[in-house]
Design a protein around this motif. Sequence first.
Motif, short mmCIF file in Angstrom:
data_model
loop_
_atom_site.label_atom_id
_atom_site.label_comp_id
_atom_site.label_asym_id
_atom_site.label_seq_id
_atom_site.Cartn_x
_atom_site.Cartn_y
_atom_site.Cartn_z
N THR A 118 -7.11 6.12 -10.75
CA THR A 118 -7.17 4.76 -11.30
C THR A 118 -6.89 3.75 -10.19
OG1 THR A 118 -4.83 4.82 -11.91
CG2 THR A 118 -6.43 5.48 -13.60
N PRO A 119 -7.41 2.53 -10.30
CA PRO A 119 -7.16 1.50 -9.28
C PRO A 119 -5.69 1.09 -9.26
CG PRO A 119 -9.02 0.91 -10.71
CD PRO A 119 -8.32 2.07 -11.36
N GLU A 135 -4.65 -1.93 -9.17
CA GLU A 135 -4.57 -3.08 -10.07
C GLU A 135 -5.64 -2.97 -11.15
OE1 GLU A 135 -2.14 -5.11 -10.03
OE2 GLU A 135 -1.29 -4.40 -8.14
N THR A 136 -5.21 -2.99 -12.41
CA THR A 136 -6.14 -2.81 -13.52
C THR A 136 -6.17 -4.00 -14.47
OG1 THR A 136 -4.40 -1.69 -14.79
CG2 THR A 136 -5.86 -0.31 -13.46
N GLU A 137 -5.22 -4.94 -14.32
CA GLU A 137 -5.18 -6.11 -15.19
C GLU A 137 -5.60 -7.34 -14.40
OE1 GLU A 137 -1.50 -6.53 -17.37
OE2 GLU A 137 -1.06 -4.40 -17.09
N ARG A 195 -6.28 -7.44 -8.47
CA ARG A 195 -7.68 -7.06 -8.37
C ARG A 195 -7.84 -5.93 -7.37
NH1 ARG A 195 -11.83 -9.55 -4.72
NH2 ARG A 195 -13.91 -9.13 -5.58
N SER A 196 -8.54 -4.87 -7.77
CA SER A 196 -8.97 -3.81 -6.87
C SER A 196 -10.49 -3.79 -6.89
CB SER A 196 -8.41 -2.46 -7.30
OG SER A 196 -6.99 -2.45 -7.21
N TYR A 232 -12.88 4.01 -8.36
CA TYR A 232 -11.84 5.01 -8.58
C TYR A 232 -12.23 5.88 -9.76
CZ TYR A 232 -8.82 2.08 -5.65
OH TYR A 232 -8.28 1.36 -4.61
N ALA A 276 -16.56 -0.75 -6.79
CA ALA A 276 -16.68 -0.60 -8.24
C ALA A 276 -18.02 -1.13 -8.75
CB ALA A 276 -15.53 -1.31 -8.94
N HIS A 314 -7.92 -8.48 -2.80
CA HIS A 314 -8.01 -7.15 -3.40
C HIS A 314 -6.85 -6.28 -2.91
CE1 HIS A 314 -9.49 -4.76 0.13
NE2 HIS A 314 -9.84 -5.98 0.54
N ASP A 318 -6.22 -2.14 -2.57
CA ASP A 318 -6.87 -0.83 -2.70
C ASP A 318 -6.15 0.21 -1.84
OD1 ASP A 318 -9.49 -0.98 -4.35
OD2 ASP A 318 -9.53 -2.80 -3.14
N ARG A 368 -2.61 -9.01 -5.23
CA ARG A 368 -1.53 -8.95 -6.22
C ARG A 368 -1.04 -10.38 -6.44
NH1 ARG A 368 1.51 -3.32 -4.44
NH2 ARG A 368 0.29 -2.03 -5.89
#
Length: 209
Positions: A20-21, A23-25, A30-31, A35, A48, A64, A66, A113
Amino acid sequence: MPGGVRLSFSPKSNGRTGPTPPETEPVRGRSILAYPQTFGSLASLRRADGAIIDGSFYPFDRNHEDVVVLSESPTAPIGWSAAVANKDGFIFLGLKDASLLPQTVLWMSNGGRYYPPWDGRHTAVIGIEEAAVDFHLADDGKDGESVRTALTLAPDTVTRIRYAFGAFPVPQGWSRVSDVAVSDNHVLVTDASGDARTLPFDGRFLLPG
């Protein structure tokens, strides 16, 4: 690395991103990479959105967060990581015992972030972290190429993890480290152009005996 860097490494068996990235929210961060993914070269990272980018140039985007992990070839005795920062005037070089630290984790933190303590201000930062780690891999202690993903520690056993790093000025005309060779009393660093520099180093530190 505000001026950007060109990354290069000892030969790897594969590269991966986690399940999973980071950052998902969208409101928190942001990613931008896909993934999970497995890749043969950092120069062919999949985003992505499906686009292929060259991750050996960093930063390759803005805003981003990552993480990618590179695994050494199973038979490599020594691993190395290099970052040529031409605009900032230095080359970072890391040398490791690849049998104990067979992965290189790249933490790409570039304003992705939005929450404290980062608040979008942590930009153009890359962590080049040598490790034995399995959070991104299979759960069987191996990564599919027989590279260890953990160390076995015991109270009555001494475990020595040998790692050395440093920096030196970028020679004129250098763009990317293509090879690093360690001997008993020096390390030979070669640029993609073929130009090379010899730096004093006790190679017996990495391969004692």
